[in-house]
Design an enzyme around this catalytic site. Sequence first.
Site, PDB file in Angstrom:
ATOM      1  CE  LYS A  69       1.880  44.152  40.148  1.00 36.11           C
ATOM      2  NZ  LYS A  69       1.087  43.264  41.040  1.00 36.11           N
ATOM      3  CB  THR A  71       9.153  38.084  42.849  1.00 33.87           C
ATOM      4  OG1 THR A  71       8.324  36.972  42.481  1.00 33.87           O
ATOM      5  CG2 THR A  71      10.544  37.592  43.196  1.00 33.87           C
ATOM      6  NE  ARG A  92      -3.313  42.028  44.963  1.00 36.67           N
ATOM      7  CZ  ARG A  92      -3.394  41.783  43.656  1.00 36.67           C
ATOM      8  NH1 ARG A  92      -4.572  41.739  43.068  1.00 36.67           N
ATOM      9  NH2 ARG A  92      -2.317  41.583  42.943  1.00 36.67           N
ATOM     10  CE  LYS A 103      -1.749  37.783  38.095  1.00 38.72           C
ATOM     11  NZ  LYS A 103      -1.225  37.409  39.415  1.00 38.72           N
ATOM     12  CB  ALA A 271      -5.741  45.264  39.802  1.00 36.30           C
ATOM     13  CG  PHE A 299      -3.399  42.966  36.540  1.00 36.28           C
ATOM     14  CD1 PHE A 299      -2.694  41.879  36.036  1.00 36.28           C
ATOM     15  CD2 PHE A 299      -4.702  42.752  36.954  1.00 36.28           C
ATOM     16  CE1 PHE A 299      -3.275  40.615  35.949  1.00 36.28           C
ATOM     17  CE2 PHE A 299      -5.286  41.499  36.869  1.00 36.28           C
ATOM     18  CZ  PHE A 299      -4.569  40.427  36.359  1.00 36.28           C
ATOM     19  CG  PHE A 380      14.984  37.775  33.213  1.00 35.69           C
ATOM     20  CD1 PHE A 380      14.423  36.500  33.128  1.00 35.69           C
ATOM     21  CD2 PHE A 380      14.219  38.793  33.757  1.00 35.69           C
ATOM     22  CE1 PHE A 380      13.131  36.266  33.563  1.00 35.69           C
ATOM     23  CE2 PHE A 380      12.934  38.562  34.196  1.00 35.69           C
ATOM     24  CZ  PHE A 380      12.379  37.287  34.095  1.00 35.69           C
ATOM     25  CD1 TRP A 408      11.948  34.273  40.881  1.00 39.56           C
ATOM     26  CD2 TRP A 408      13.925  33.264  40.571  1.00 39.56           C
ATOM     27  NE1 TRP A 408      11.703  32.940  40.589  1.00 39.56           N
ATOM     28  CE2 TRP A 408      12.907  32.310  40.391  1.00 39.56           C
ATOM     29  CE3 TRP A 408      15.253  32.858  40.427  1.00 39.56           C
ATOM     30  CZ2 TRP A 408      13.165  30.978  40.071  1.00 39.56           C
ATOM     31  CZ3 TRP A 408      15.526  31.527  40.116  1.00 39.56           C
ATOM     32  CH2 TRP A 408      14.486  30.603  39.931  1.00 39.56           C
TER      33      TRP A 408
END
Length: 554
Positions: A69, A71, A92, A103, A271, A299, A380, A408
Amino acid sequence: MKTDIEIAQEAKKQPILEIAKKLGLSEDDLEYYGKYKAKVDPAALKGREKEGKLILVTAITPTPAGEGKTTTTIGLADGLSRLGKKVVVALREPSLGPVFGIKGGAAGGGYAQVVPMEDINLHFTGDFHAIGAANNLLAAMLDNHIFQGNALDIDIGRIPWKRCVDMNDRQLRYIEDGFGGPKSGVPRKDGFDITVASEVMAVLCLATSLQDLKARLGRIVVAYTHAGKPVTANDLKAAGAMTALLKDAMKPNLVQTLEGTPAFVHGGPFANIAHGCNSVVATKTALALGDYVVTEAGFGADLGAEKFLDIKCRFAGLKPAAVVVVATVRALKMHGGLDKTQLEKEDLAALEKGLPNLLRHVSNIKNVFGLPAVVAVNRFPTDTDAEIALVIEKCRGLGVNVRLSTVWAEGGKGGEALAEEVVRLTEEENNFRFAYDAALPIKEKIEAIVTKIYGGDGVSYTPEAEAEIARLEGLGFGNTPVCMAKTQYSFSDDAAKLGAPEHFTVTVRSVRISAGAGFVVALTGNIMTMPGLPKVPAAEKIDVDEQGNIVGLF
């Protein structure tokens, strides 16, 4: 393949003044924190009347397969910049707990990152330290008041205020302190929250000015008297000193993406246990300086996006222009029942079984909140054309387009198609609305979230939660939004229920008031406000080499 930190360390960063100039800011508007970071004085915005278009990036329910998210948020902003748009990112700040836990950080990944990555993921400009200090000053003044005679008649058995530390440390969840004799305080039960779960964090992220910050801090309820009356930070005369500690932390932090797009990284509530959005000040600063502002909420959309829309937008008067829902084929197959080791092969049956998770999130954005949306599939190499086609087909049934994202690997170039769709959506009129009326009774607001957003049948309450709801409404705290504290891994309060579960109830085990932030917190299931470290913490791989370079940080 290069790691995130290797890509970030090899990037050629622009001096932060050059980034500021892209926004029409001058050196006088900045407070430097080295060559590549600066705080922006909100006074620099006086006289700027324009307001950009606000784009929210959210995601499906997270899985160990990852969604990307942040990224995608950064890559979308770089994509908009490549289209010639004046764009700002609003993110954030990462918490040290996840950085050293499991994480990871919150600076993006691959070629869609904000830099300096190591600084942002570690101490940055000291905002979290200031928040922790203000939180713990209030705790110290509370206990000192009790020790010095307890003129306010505080009931030491009813003190909800906890100390905090920005680390995953389960050992501190429940403690007893004040031992050591008459000079060492009053013995009582106590505990720690992680700093991102502190109400001080929520207050800083929702405050619109220093004056508003001080007023909100003063309203924080720290304890109750024996007669049941709330005791606030103002009662302890703590708000002024807390504001002094937070004076600089209130100013948004300006950094840049790998492609030189301006980014404000400021505030960082989780979140799942807080409201999960960057600061109102940073968002409004970005809106005053850019034509497009891309922000993200933590999240899945049932948590971060719901709170962004029902809490942050309600308080700040914000109206999003479009929403991006991020998904991966891999994560959707996990929601369809596959193990993480089985995701490399094509499996249309598992994908179809997991797709309802994405579709429920998208439907909520469109049909509950009335906002236009696009699905960004973070692609991917193992995703097959047939799998992508199935996602497109199912989303088309909701009237929502899908755009593939390869940010990415390709940075902004991989986000151009998504950027073009976002621009198109922002030019449409929308009928943004909240999921509930804040004036409703607390239970009705909770039930609206559970039934409308989560897809549950209803809510059950423990006797403790029932009693606390009645008490809070009796004290006049009923007419506020609700901040749900819930597992991030499911629409329900049971992390094992993947996909889009049905016919479940959510159990509210306790309720508390965050009067300074301006909302009621409902804690569900077994959610904790102090996480723990995993069996193998990420901290074990982080080090510093002989040249002083940080290694192993993602």
